[in-house]
Scaffold this motif. Structure first.
Motif, PDB file in Angstrom:
ATOM      1  N   ARG A  71       0.602  -1.107  -0.520  1.00 25.44           N
ATOM      2  CA  ARG A  71      -0.304  -0.279   0.069  1.00 25.44           C
ATOM      3  C   ARG A  71       0.840   1.441   0.097  1.00 25.44           C
ATOM      4  N   VAL A  72       0.697   2.560  -0.927  1.00 22.37           N
ATOM      5  CA  VAL A  72       1.142   3.372  -0.449  1.00 22.37           C
ATOM      6  C   VAL A  72       1.063   3.867   0.552  1.00 22.37           C
ATOM      7  N   SER A  73       2.131   5.107   0.937  1.00 19.87           N
ATOM      8  CA  SER A  73       2.014   4.939   2.347  1.00 19.87           C
ATOM      9  C   SER A  73       0.916   6.941   2.420  1.00 19.87           C
ATOM     10  N   GLU A  74       0.582   7.131   4.132  1.00 17.98           N
ATOM     11  CA  GLU A  74      -0.229   8.193   3.842  1.00 17.98           C
ATOM     12  C   GLU A  74       0.217   9.447   3.191  1.00 17.98           C
ATOM     13  N   GLU A  75       1.710   9.489   3.814  1.00 20.56           N
ATOM     14  CA  GLU A  75       2.321  10.530   3.347  1.00 20.56           C
ATOM     15  C   GLU A  75       2.943  10.980   1.854  1.00 20.56           C
ATOM     16  N   GLU A  76       3.334   9.774   0.994  1.00 18.87           N
ATOM     17  CA  GLU A  76       3.202   9.849  -0.533  1.00 18.87           C
ATOM     18  C   GLU A  76       2.025  10.128  -1.137  1.00 18.87           C
ATOM     19  N   LEU A  77       0.897   9.611  -0.503  1.00 19.67           N
ATOM     20  CA  LEU A  77      -0.426   9.916  -1.009  1.00 19.67           C
ATOM     21  C   LEU A  77      -0.550  11.686  -1.019  1.00 19.67           C
ATOM     22  N   HIS A  78      -0.265  11.850   0.117  1.00 19.26           N
ATOM     23  CA  HIS A  78      -0.961  13.507   0.025  1.00 19.26           C
ATOM     24  C   HIS A  78       0.196  14.393  -0.510  1.00 19.26           C
ATOM     25  N   LEU A  79       0.987  14.292  -0.224  1.00 18.06           N
ATOM     26  CA  LEU A  79       2.195  14.826  -1.549  1.00 18.06           C
ATOM     27  C   LEU A  79       1.970  14.614  -2.996  1.00 18.06           C
TER      28      LEU A  79
ATOM     29  N   ILE B 101      -9.237   9.485  -2.911  1.00 19.67           N
ATOM     30  CA  ILE B 101      -8.747   7.952  -3.211  1.00 19.67           C
ATOM     31  C   ILE B 101      -8.026   7.358  -2.542  1.00 19.67           C
ATOM     32  N   SER B 102      -8.451   6.260  -1.748  1.00 18.07           N
ATOM     33  CA  SER B 102      -7.311   5.476  -1.003  1.00 18.07           C
ATOM     34  C   SER B 102      -6.115   4.915  -1.185  1.00 18.07           C
ATOM     35  N   ALA B 103      -5.410   4.443   0.083  1.00 18.16           N
ATOM     36  CA  ALA B 103      -4.519   3.469  -0.140  1.00 18.16           C
ATOM     37  C   ALA B 103      -4.168   2.007  -1.025  1.00 18.16           C
ATOM     38  N   GLU B 104      -5.670   1.569  -0.429  1.00 21.10           N
ATOM     39  CA  GLU B 104      -6.878   0.717  -1.196  1.00 21.10           C
ATOM     40  C   GLU B 104      -6.548   0.336  -2.604  1.00 21.10           C
ATOM     41  N   ASP B 105      -7.886   1.640  -2.677  1.00 15.52           N
ATOM     42  CA  ASP B 105      -8.194   2.116  -3.934  1.00 15.52           C
ATOM     43  C   ASP B 105      -6.688   1.654  -5.189  1.00 15.52           C
ATOM     44  N   LEU B 106      -5.793   2.377  -4.519  1.00 13.94           N
ATOM     45  CA  LEU B 106      -5.030   2.228  -5.317  1.00 13.94           C
ATOM     46  C   LEU B 106      -4.202   1.171  -5.795  1.00 13.94           C
ATOM     47  N   LEU B 107      -4.134   0.120  -4.430  1.00 15.30           N
ATOM     48  CA  LEU B 107      -3.596  -1.635  -4.593  1.00 15.30           C
ATOM     49  C   LEU B 107      -4.585  -1.813  -5.607  1.00 15.30           C
ATOM     50  N   GLN B 108      -5.468  -1.802  -5.615  1.00 16.89           N
ATOM     51  CA  GLN B 108      -6.203  -2.637  -6.572  1.00 16.89           C
ATOM     52  C   GLN B 108      -6.346  -2.087  -7.928  1.00 16.89           C
ATOM     53  N   LEU B 109      -6.037  -1.134  -7.836  1.00 16.81           N
ATOM     54  CA  LEU B 109      -6.045  -0.929  -9.536  1.00 16.81           C
ATOM     55  C   LEU B 109      -4.348  -1.212  -9.868  1.00 16.81           C
ATOM     56  N   ALA B 110      -3.516  -1.136  -9.182  1.00 14.84           N
ATOM     57  CA  ALA B 110      -2.364  -1.459  -9.805  1.00 14.84           C
ATOM     58  C   ALA B 110      -2.255  -2.618  -9.640  1.00 14.84           C
ATOM     59  N   ARG B 111      -2.748  -3.523  -9.428  1.00 10.63           N
ATOM     60  CA  ARG B 111      -2.690  -5.228  -9.595  1.00 10.63           C
ATOM     61  C   ARG B 111      -3.409  -5.788 -10.867  1.00 10.63           C
ATOM     62  N   LYS B 112      -4.678  -4.400 -11.162  1.00 12.77           N
ATOM     63  CA  LYS B 112      -5.884  -4.929 -12.059  1.00 12.77           C
ATOM     64  C   LYS B 112      -4.901  -4.371 -13.346  1.00 12.77           C
ATOM     65  N   TYR B 113      -4.007  -3.309 -13.607  1.00 13.02           N
ATOM     66  CA  TYR B 113      -3.796  -2.852 -14.384  1.00 13.02           C
ATOM     67  C   TYR B 113      -1.813  -2.437 -14.411  1.00 13.02           C
TER      68      TYR B 113
END
Length: 426
Positions: A348-356, A402-414
């Motif tokens: 999962r992407v960290s909250e710090e990186e996602l905030h940036l 958008i959440s870190a979990e959303d990004l994780l699922q998108l990465a696994r999809k694409y």
């Protein structure tokens, strides 16, 4: 009065309440839709005439681009020199662009001079004659540019990756050759011009400090022209992708640098994942602080720059990674790209990186709303892609929520290595 001893509140761009300025809409007597943004402090404006006259509609390669380029190179009553001199005299700039589905003519001018320039532009749409000597100069110049570019690995990479994604006969995938410039005939360009410009489908975008009689001026010069009498059908072009996924081209046996292009097909803006993946793409390789830049540029030193992006196409799209690296580290660079894909699929992407990244993206949108020219450019992109202002506000909400979990699922999809075409040109 502002108290300079008190520090103002500092807000993250994520917290800003961004609004997209609305356009004024009206139609000319012949049905041409006009989208206008009246804003700005300086007495300048931009007007863009967009026609459905891109290479999507040509039957022979390069005809659309040739017709578009020669629009301002001579009319029944004016030579190319006379036309250019007129626009130079009024301190204005007139340029033309040819894309896939559309082609355009764009004017930048002082507001007070608009009335002197519109009649000349109207003449270009009805009286252009495409002189043989101008066509010959155009062919010669384009062939010289192409001959130089064909020696560059990055140029070859950009051409071939599109061919792999869409097929050489598809408008998004075909490219030009020296022989095709020789084959273009004046009569072909004239016929295309008459069908897709003089009698074509036109949309007009205007922005800046607009004159109070803008509608009257536009109607006077363009309202009686034979535009938009019938809808230009968007011909179906089949995508014919190459089956093999890995390709290597030797363009310069003595070259020290290689061009790397990696790409996979992707849905267009109407797909529900498109906006979400833009966030993921920025984390992956969409800005200077991205993972690809941090790893492959900053840590490994393989390249001066690497970036990923979603192609700005109307029909189909693609997710592309692009870089140039030393010839001896091209394979290692590709390997590191796949490692970064895998990381996004596993962690999962960290909250710090996602905030940036949220702040970066909101700041980019804020910059794109700076001035009427940027605003009308965003509206043009939405209108040509058959989108509404809801897309703008959906983008902002997605970036914020958008959440870190959303990004994780998108990465696994694409972000699966087996879905990507891999091209190296050295």
């Amino acid at each position: 009065m502002v108290d300079r001893k008190v520090q103002p509140n500092i807000l993250d761009t994520v917290e800003l309440d961004l609004k997209l300025k609305s356009y004024q809409y009206f139609t000319l007597d012949n049905g041409v839709p006009v989208y206008a943004v009246n804003a700005g402090e300086q007495e300048v404006l931009m007007a863009e005439w967009v026609f459905y006259a891109g290479n999507w509609f040509e039957e022979k390669n390069i005809v659309a681009a040739t017709a578009n380029y020669l629009l301002k190179n001579g009319t029944t009553n004016k030579t190319a020199y006379t036309i250019n001199e007129r626009f130079d005299y009024y301190g204005s700039h007139l340029n033309r662009y040819c894309y896939n589905e559309t082609a355009s003519l764009t004017l930048h001018s002082l507001t007070k001079h608009l009335e002197h320039l519109l009649p000349v532009i109207a003449e270009l749409f009805t009286e252009s004659i495409f002189p043989e000597h101008e066509l010959a100069i155009y062919k010669q110049n384009q062939k010289q540019k192409l001959a130089v570019n064909l020696k560059k690995s990055e140029f070859i990479g950009n051409r071939v990756i599109d061919e792999l994604l869409y097929g050489k006969k598809h408008p998004y995938g075909k490219y030009t050759t020296l022989e095709e410039y020789d084959a273009v005939q004046r009569e072909e360009a004239v016929e295309f011009y008459k069908q897709y410009y003089t009698n074509g489908n036109c949309i007009l975008f205007v922005a800046g400090k607009l004159p109070s009689d803008l509608e009257q001026q536009l109607n006077k010069n363009f309202g009686a022209l034979p535009f938009n009498k019938q809808r230009v059908p968007l011909v179906e072009h089949n995508v014919q992708r190459t089956s093999a996924k890995k390709h290597k081209i030797i363009n310069d046996p003595n070259g020290v640098q290689g061009a790397i292009r990696m790409a996979r097909p992707f849905p267009n803006r109407h797909h529900p994942d498109f906006i979400k993946v833009q966030v993921l793409n920025n984390i992956f390789g969409g800005y200077f602080g991205s993972r690809l830049m941090s790893n492959i540029r900053e840590d490994k030193g393989y390249t001066y720059g690497i970036h990923s992006f979603l192609q700005n196409h109307i029909q189909q799209s693609a997710w592309v990674i692009s870089t140039e690296a030393g010839r001896d580290v091209c394979d290692a660079t590709i390997s590191e790209v796949y490692k970064e894909m895998q990381r996004l699929c596993e962690e999962r992407v960290s909250e710090e990186e996602l905030h940036l990244v949220r702040n970066y993206m909101m700041g980019s949108i804020l910059g794109d709303l700076d001035g009427p020219f940027h605003i009308i450019s965003r509206w043009k992109n939405y209108i040509l892609n058959n989108l509404t202002e809801a897309y703008f506000y959906n983008s902002i909400e997605t970036i914020r929520n958008i959440s870190a979990e959303d990004l994780l699922q998108l990465a696994r999809k694409y972000l699966n290595a087996e879905d990507f075409y891999e091209l190296t040109v050295v």
